[in-house]
Every structure is written in structure tokens, then in C-alpha cells.
Design an enzyme around this catalytic site. Structure first.
Site, PDB file in Angstrom:
ATOM      1  N   HIS A   1      20.716 -86.195 -24.207  1.00 55.64           N
ATOM      2  CA  HIS A   1      19.788 -87.256 -23.753  1.00 55.64           C
ATOM      3  C   HIS A   1      19.727 -88.345 -24.801  1.00 55.64           C
ATOM      4  CE1 HIS A   1      15.838 -89.107 -22.788  1.00 55.64           C
ATOM      5  NE2 HIS A   1      16.096 -88.717 -21.564  1.00 55.64           N
ATOM      6  N   PHE A   2      20.539 -89.294 -24.800  1.00 57.66           N
ATOM      7  CA  PHE A   2      21.655 -89.603 -23.923  1.00 57.66           C
ATOM      8  C   PHE A   2      22.916 -89.556 -24.758  1.00 57.66           C
ATOM      9  CE2 PHE A   2      17.981 -91.831 -22.222  1.00 57.66           C
ATOM     10  CZ  PHE A   2      18.004 -91.476 -20.889  1.00 57.66           C
TER      11      PHE A   2
END
Length: 171
Positions: free
Chosen positions: A70-71
Site C-alpha cells: 500500500h502502495f
């Protein structure tokens, strides 16, 4: 008898296994969803509303599981994990108060995100201010909370609601 007013990582892991408040009572999630490393202060008094407060911390390092997904190429701690940590702590407060049952998040009022936790951060601090504790047919706490990273406030949540239930069959 004086209640314990601070808890180590090992204490919190005991809580995740159901060993701190007894079987069937409030538990914290196990790692990886346990978003707290220590509770540095818990009290039935104080806080913004004079009804109780908690201060807890999470140590940040680049190897934490969520930074890898993430991410990709833009690692940041998901804001929902900070919100979940605040619910975890409100539930912990109910167990610490001796109220029976399993904790469940019941909702919140307004939530605001105005910053982020990056892998370069060192420490997240959670501040929970208990507004009200209902005891009776429904045992529930209502609180306001905030999340800070390295001393800078980045999230706030009003009206965090957590209940403890002796049966979750009809939940």
C-alpha cells in the site's frame, strides 16, 4: 487494588490471546492487525472529557507489512489501520474496566485524514479521550481520538463507538 496503567507489547500480545481479561472478554487482534506496540498511559480519569484517556504507540519501520502493498512505489500506512487502532484501544479500555464480552466496533462520527505515515517515520502515537461509558444491557464506550506521527497530528475521529457483547450470535 490499583489497576495497571501501562502495558507492554507482551501484555498486548497476551490480550490478543485472551489471557489478559479472561476467556470470552475483550481481546486485541493478533499481529499483523495489532496496530499498537505499547500503551503508555490508561486512566479512568482525565482526557478532554474527564472520563478517561489512553495514550498508545506504534513503532514504525520500513519492514512493516503494509508498506509492501500500500502502495507499490508509494508506500504509506493505510489510514483505515489508524482508525482501527483507535477502535482497538476503545475496546481495550472496556476490557480494562472489567466489562464482560467480546469487543466490536460499532461506528464513528466524523473522521478526518490530513497527513500520512511513511516508512521514514519513527513513531505513531494514539490519543483516546473517553466521552462516555454505558454500563448495563449494553456495555459501550464512546470516545474521540487522534493519531500523530513523530509529534504531528494527522488523523482525528469523533464519536468512536465500541461495545462488548457476551454473545455475538445475532450480531
Amino acid at each position: 487494588m490499583t489497576k495497571q496503567n501501562a502495558f507492554t507489547r507482551e501484555d498486548l500480545l497476551r490480550c490478543s490471546r485472551g489471557e489478559l481479561f479472561g476467556p470470552g472478554n475483550a481481546q486485541l487482534p493478533a499481529p499483523n492487525m495489532l496496530m499498537v506496540d505499547r500503551i503508555t498511559h490508561i486512566s479512568e480519569e482525565g482526557g478532554k472529557f474527564g472520563k478517561g484517556e489512553l495514550v498508545a504507540e506504534l513503532d514504525i519501520n520500513p519492514d512493516l507489512w503494509f508498506f509492501a502493498c500500500h502502495f507499490e512505489g508509494d508506500p504509506v500506512m493505510p489510514g483505515c489501520l489508524g482508525l482501527d487502532a483507535m477502535w482497538q484501544l476503545v475496546g481495550f479500555f472496556l476490557g480494562w474496566q472489567g466489562l464482560p464480552g467480546r469487543g466490536r466496533a460499532l461506528g464513528s462520527g466524523e473522521v478526518k485524514f490530513f497527513g500520512q505515515v511513511l516508512p521514514s517515520a519513527k513513531k505513531v502515537t494514539y490519543n483516546i479521550h473517553i466521552k462516555r461509558v454505558l454500563k448495563g444491557k449494553l456495555n459501550m464506550a464512546i470516545a474521540d481520538g487522534s493519531v500523530s506521527v513523530d509529534g504531528r497530528e494527522i488523523y482525528t475521529a469523533e464519536g468512536l463507538r465500541v461495545g462488548v457483547f457476551t454473545s455475538t450470535d445475532n450480531f
